[in-house]
Design an enzyme around this catalytic site. Sequence first.
Site, PDB file in Angstrom:
ATOM      1  N   HIS A   5       0.840  -1.204   0.000  1.00  0.00           N
ATOM      2  CA  HIS A   5       0.000   0.000   0.000  1.00  0.00           C
ATOM      3  C   HIS A   5       0.869   1.246   0.000  1.00  0.00           C
ATOM      4  O   HIS A   5       0.643   2.176  -0.765  1.00  0.00           O
ATOM      5  CB  HIS A   5      -0.918  -0.018   1.226  1.00  0.00           C
ATOM      6  CG  HIS A   5      -1.859   1.145   1.290  1.00  0.00           C
ATOM      7  ND1 HIS A   5      -1.494   2.352   1.843  1.00  0.00           N
ATOM      8  CD2 HIS A   5      -3.134   1.288   0.866  1.00  0.00           C
ATOM      9  CE1 HIS A   5      -2.516   3.194   1.758  1.00  0.00           C
ATOM     10  NE2 HIS A   5      -3.518   2.568   1.167  1.00  0.00           N
ATOM     11  N   HIS A   6       1.875   1.278   0.879  1.00  0.00           N
ATOM     12  CA  HIS A   6       2.850   2.365   0.851  1.00  0.00           C
ATOM     13  C   HIS A   6       4.099   1.940   1.614  1.00  0.00           C
ATOM     14  O   HIS A   6       4.076   0.985   2.399  1.00  0.00           O
ATOM     15  CB  HIS A   6       2.277   3.675   1.417  1.00  0.00           C
ATOM     16  CG  HIS A   6       1.988   3.650   2.885  1.00  0.00           C
ATOM     17  ND1 HIS A   6       0.740   3.380   3.398  1.00  0.00           N
ATOM     18  CD2 HIS A   6       2.787   3.866   3.955  1.00  0.00           C
ATOM     19  CE1 HIS A   6       0.783   3.444   4.721  1.00  0.00           C
ATOM     20  NE2 HIS A   6       2.014   3.734   5.090  1.00  0.00           N
ATOM     21  N   GLN A  81       9.637   1.013   6.533  1.00  0.00           N
ATOM     22  CA  GLN A  81       8.336   0.529   6.989  1.00  0.00           C
ATOM     23  C   GLN A  81       7.468   0.250   5.757  1.00  0.00           C
ATOM     24  O   GLN A  81       7.311   1.123   4.899  1.00  0.00           O
ATOM     25  CB  GLN A  81       7.657   1.581   7.873  1.00  0.00           C
ATOM     26  CG  GLN A  81       6.278   1.179   8.366  1.00  0.00           C
ATOM     27  CD  GLN A  81       5.545   2.348   9.011  1.00  0.00           C
ATOM     28  OE1 GLN A  81       5.237   3.327   8.359  1.00  0.00           O
ATOM     29  NE2 GLN A  81       5.289   2.238  10.296  1.00  0.00           N
ATOM     30  N   HIS A  83       3.653  -0.989   4.627  1.00  0.00           N
ATOM     31  CA  HIS A  83       2.277  -1.360   4.935  1.00  0.00           C
ATOM     32  C   HIS A  83       1.718  -2.089   3.717  1.00  0.00           C
ATOM     33  O   HIS A  83       1.723  -1.535   2.609  1.00  0.00           O
ATOM     34  CB  HIS A  83       1.427  -0.126   5.248  1.00  0.00           C
ATOM     35  CG  HIS A  83       1.494   0.285   6.673  1.00  0.00           C
ATOM     36  ND1 HIS A  83       1.283   1.569   7.090  1.00  0.00           N
ATOM     37  CD2 HIS A  83       1.749  -0.427   7.806  1.00  0.00           C
ATOM     38  CE1 HIS A  83       1.395   1.648   8.408  1.00  0.00           C
ATOM     39  NE2 HIS A  83       1.676   0.451   8.859  1.00  0.00           N
ATOM     40  N   HIS A 150      -0.420  12.783   0.277  1.00  0.00           N
ATOM     41  CA  HIS A 150      -0.831  11.434   0.680  1.00  0.00           C
ATOM     42  C   HIS A 150      -2.159  11.477   1.422  1.00  0.00           C
ATOM     43  O   HIS A 150      -2.348  12.236   2.375  1.00  0.00           O
ATOM     44  CB  HIS A 150       0.208  10.797   1.596  1.00  0.00           C
ATOM     45  CG  HIS A 150      -0.243   9.493   2.193  1.00  0.00           C
ATOM     46  ND1 HIS A 150      -0.402   8.356   1.439  1.00  0.00           N
ATOM     47  CD2 HIS A 150      -0.605   9.156   3.454  1.00  0.00           C
ATOM     48  CE1 HIS A 150      -0.827   7.365   2.213  1.00  0.00           C
ATOM     49  NE2 HIS A 150      -0.960   7.826   3.442  1.00  0.00           N
ATOM     50  N   HIS A 152      -5.709   8.443   2.098  1.00  0.00           N
ATOM     51  CA  HIS A 152      -6.208   7.105   1.821  1.00  0.00           C
ATOM     52  C   HIS A 152      -7.254   7.213   0.711  1.00  0.00           C
ATOM     53  O   HIS A 152      -6.967   7.756  -0.352  1.00  0.00           O
ATOM     54  CB  HIS A 152      -6.727   6.456   3.102  1.00  0.00           C
ATOM     55  CG  HIS A 152      -5.637   6.203   4.109  1.00  0.00           C
ATOM     56  ND1 HIS A 152      -5.871   5.841   5.409  1.00  0.00           N
ATOM     57  CD2 HIS A 152      -4.283   6.287   3.994  1.00  0.00           C
ATOM     58  CE1 HIS A 152      -4.724   5.688   6.043  1.00  0.00           C
ATOM     59  NE2 HIS A 152      -3.748   5.957   5.204  1.00  0.00           N
ATOM     60  N   MET A 226      -6.087   9.977   6.109  1.00  0.00           N
ATOM     61  CA  MET A 226      -4.927  10.816   6.397  1.00  0.00           C
ATOM     62  C   MET A 226      -4.936  12.023   5.473  1.00  0.00           C
ATOM     63  O   MET A 226      -5.504  11.974   4.381  1.00  0.00           O
ATOM     64  CB  MET A 226      -3.619  10.041   6.195  1.00  0.00           C
ATOM     65  CG  MET A 226      -3.224   9.156   7.343  1.00  0.00           C
ATOM     66  SD  MET A 226      -1.563   8.486   7.089  1.00  0.00           S
ATOM     67  CE  MET A 226      -1.237   7.833   8.715  1.00  0.00           C
TER      68      MET A 226
END
Length: 275
Positions: A5-6, A81, A83, A150, A152, A226
């Site tokens: 997703h990112h 990170q 996701h 950014h 969602h 977000m």
Amino acid sequence: MNVAHHMLLFGCSTPGTTDEYWDCGEMAISESDTTLKKARPCSEGSHVLYAWARNAKTLELPEDVGFQVGKGTDIQYVVLQIHYSKKFPEGKTDNSGLFLMYTEELQSKLAGVLLLGVGGIIPPRTITYMETECSVEESKTIHPFAYRAHTHSLGRVVSGYSIRRDVYGKDHWKLLGKRDPLTAQMFYPVFDNSTITYGDRLLDVQWTVGKRNRPTQVGPTNNDEMCNFYLMYYVENDMPLNMKYCTTEGPPYYHWNNEGNDLNNIPDREASILD
């Protein structure tokens, strides 16, 4: 984007754990792998260096620009990170990641990233404006060169501005970037690369469509929303800003036109409409 997703690349003074990989929280609300240690990406000195989503293209920094990492710097570790868009079937693995190019030659222009974000709650089935604002309170001159929007699934337009007030008290708004966040979430060249310095303000606005039948909170999961505007910049023969994040509590508590805010000459229509 069907797999990841990112991705966020953090610079850390100290990582969340010394394990090779760990559970830093999931996008979906579900039972997580209890065999992995749970920790944040960074336990100290968190810096966002890069972000990727929606099949974004490669980012190449301008000539002589680089992030300073290693001995004697604030960034001792880089932590990636990821996701994921969905859980993998049993036995499946993944090789998503980033290629980093580094040099041991000191660059004359050091890069930094400032994240402008908004908290709050989006009511059901409404258009909601989410806004943040902060001032540069360090005696430094930054040169913006890239931005990234950014959200969602509910975000429709994200805009970022810098403001300089003249001697007559009038605010002059400079559009740093504006984007439909549902397109590739890569770093794009800024619209206006004028320098930003002490006393200037930085602002982020997003309008969202609350198409759900329930309120939507700002948060990390697919069920949340977000509103983030990443501003990438460099400084010449200086250190990047100590300020890494700029946030407000968002709707229904904070708006630019709240009583007590002294912003003027606000480009409401330009900030929320794609050309």
